[in-house]
Design a protein around this motif. Structure first.
Motif: not given
Length: 451
Positions: A10, A14, A17, A27-28, A31-32, A34-35
């Motif tokens: 994480t 981060l 990012a 950035e979006r 995070y996608q 990472l999800e």
């Protein structure tokens, strides 16, 4: 363990990012991703046929992610981090071998002089296919390092493959405390010194200065051979300071990365000493990173003749970033450039005089076999590309026992030097060049004091 690895992963996402995103969309997307990773991990935990060790899975994901970047970026557990600190401070326990991954195979870059690996005849380019019977194909570099290291006196068996061998061979080595003696020196002839740097650690610059002082005590130095062969590098600041000893001005090395903090220039400084004697630097394919910085700086400033074979070509800078719970991330953050502004990444330093390895270095079990081709940076998978491309007489009468012992030591030193020159073609050639440079200098400056 799972919490530590998850926090490390994480933290990395981060960090990327927050520092590397050029716009909101990137950035979006990050995070996608990472999800997606979290969803895959959840499905593995729920449906995989056997119970899953989440820590092992996440560790593999981190190592796979870093392995896709370049051969030198790596995740370090707290234990690995501690081992790295021990190594740069001057010692570690193991068999004494520098290793890397080449084409997915654990491969020896160079054995450290005088260690179990060196004494058993391990050579640069040897493929280590098993450690204690376990295949190395699926091991990460750090996992292999852990298995090779261990307590003093314990044994480890490595299975080695060489192209000229019909079958792999087993070597059983006893682990030792490996003192990384950074600097060794000796007098080849009155006024002609030899100084070897095996790696760059915290004490290297001080040790070099001490060695030069000792070499110049009996006879003022008229020439020096600086041996950087099989030197895998080490601390950047120490390599810069060593080059500074032989340079009075000008750029030693510069580094360039994506961001301002990685743009640095290291310059030489006059220190009042007169190390202006002829200098020959020995290099080979095992000379990497810090040793290439020194050789490149001395070559570009025409301060030394570089002799040997093309160097490894590791022109990148790694930064160790601390992670939670004592772990660390070794990440390539910049490339370095010689004073002329050229990167040696994957190309290496080309010698001024190419002198091949000794015929004696061939495999004695098969003298007709061709010389082993040593690995270099350009052979490593995912390597970064290069965008620039380029004796005193004793008194009469009864001798004092202490003086007699010193005489015996001197005779032994002379014999060892003669043997080394006989066996080392590159060193012998370098000494011949130094003699010639000294004679030329004397002809140009006949009044120069040579005592």
């Amino acid at each position: 363990m799972t919490r530590a690895l998850l926090s490390a992963l994480t933290f990395f996402f981060l960090f990327v990012a927050n520092t590397h995103a050029d716009n909101g969309k990137q950035e979006r997307d990050l995070y996608q991703d990472l999800e997606t990773f979290a969803n895959v991990l959840t499905l593995i935990q729920q449906y995989y046929v056997d119970e899953v060790d989440s820590g092992k899975v996440i560790n593999g994901a981190i190592n796979g992610m870093l392995g896709s970047l370049d051969p030198h970026s790596a995740y370090m557990t707290a234990e690995d981090f501690k081992a790295l600190e021990e190594e740069t401070s001057g010692s570690f326990t193991g068999i004494g071998i520098e290793i890397s991954i080449r084409d997915g195979v654990l491969t020896a870059v160079t054995p450290i002089e005088g260690t179990p690996a060196d004494r058993q005849g391990i050579r640069p380019g040897d493929q280590i296919v098993r450690i204690n019977g376990e295949l190395t194909k699926t091991m990460t570099l750090m996992e292999a390092v852990k298995k090779l290291r261990g307590e003093v006196g314990t044994k480890v068996t490595i299975t080695v493959h060489r192209p000229e061998w019909k079958e792999p061979r087993d070597f059983t080595l006893t682990r030792e405390a490996i003192p990384l003696v950074s600097v060794n020196s000796m007098t080849l002839e009155p006024g002609f010194g030899y100084l070897r740097i095996s790696n760059f650690q915290t004490s290297t610059t001080r040790d070099v200065l001490d060695a030069l002082n000792v070499l110049g005590k009996k006879h003022p130095l008229r020439g020096l051979i600086l041996d950087l062969r099989n030197n895998p590098g080490g601390l950047l600041d120490q390599a810069v300071k060593v080059a500074d000893i032989f340079l009075d001005k000008g750029v030693i090395v510069s580094t360039k990365g994506r961001y301002k903090e990685e743009q640095m220039i290291f310059e030489a400084h006059p220190d009042g000493t007169h190390n202006d004697y002829p200098l020959v630097v020995l290099v080979n394919s095992g000379s990497a990173s810090g040793s290439e910085i020194v050789a490149g700086a001395l070559q570009d400033h025409k301060r030394a003749i570089i002799l040997g074979t093309t160097t490894f070509g590791k022109g990148s800078v790694q930064t160790v970033l601390p992670l939670p719970e004592g772990a660390g991330l070794r990440l390539t953050t910049a490339k370095y450039y010689t004073p002329n502004g050229l990167s040696i990444q994957a190309t290496g330093i080309k010698p001024d005089m190419v002198v091949p390895l000794n015929p004696a270095s061939l495999d004695k079990t098969n003298p007709s076999a061709p010389p082993q081709r040593n690995i270099r940076e350009k052979d490593l998978p995912n390597h970064l590309k290069n965008e620039t491309v380029r004796p005193s007489a004793g008194s009469s009468g009864e001798k004092d026992p202490a003086n007699q012992e010193a005489s015996f030591e001197q005779v032994d030193e002379i014999q060892q030097t003669s043997k080394r020159l006989e066996q080392d073609n590159q060193l012998r050639t370098a000494l011949i060049i130094l003699r010639s440079l000294h004679l030329t200098d004397q002809q140009r400056n006949p009044r120069k004091d040579d005592n």
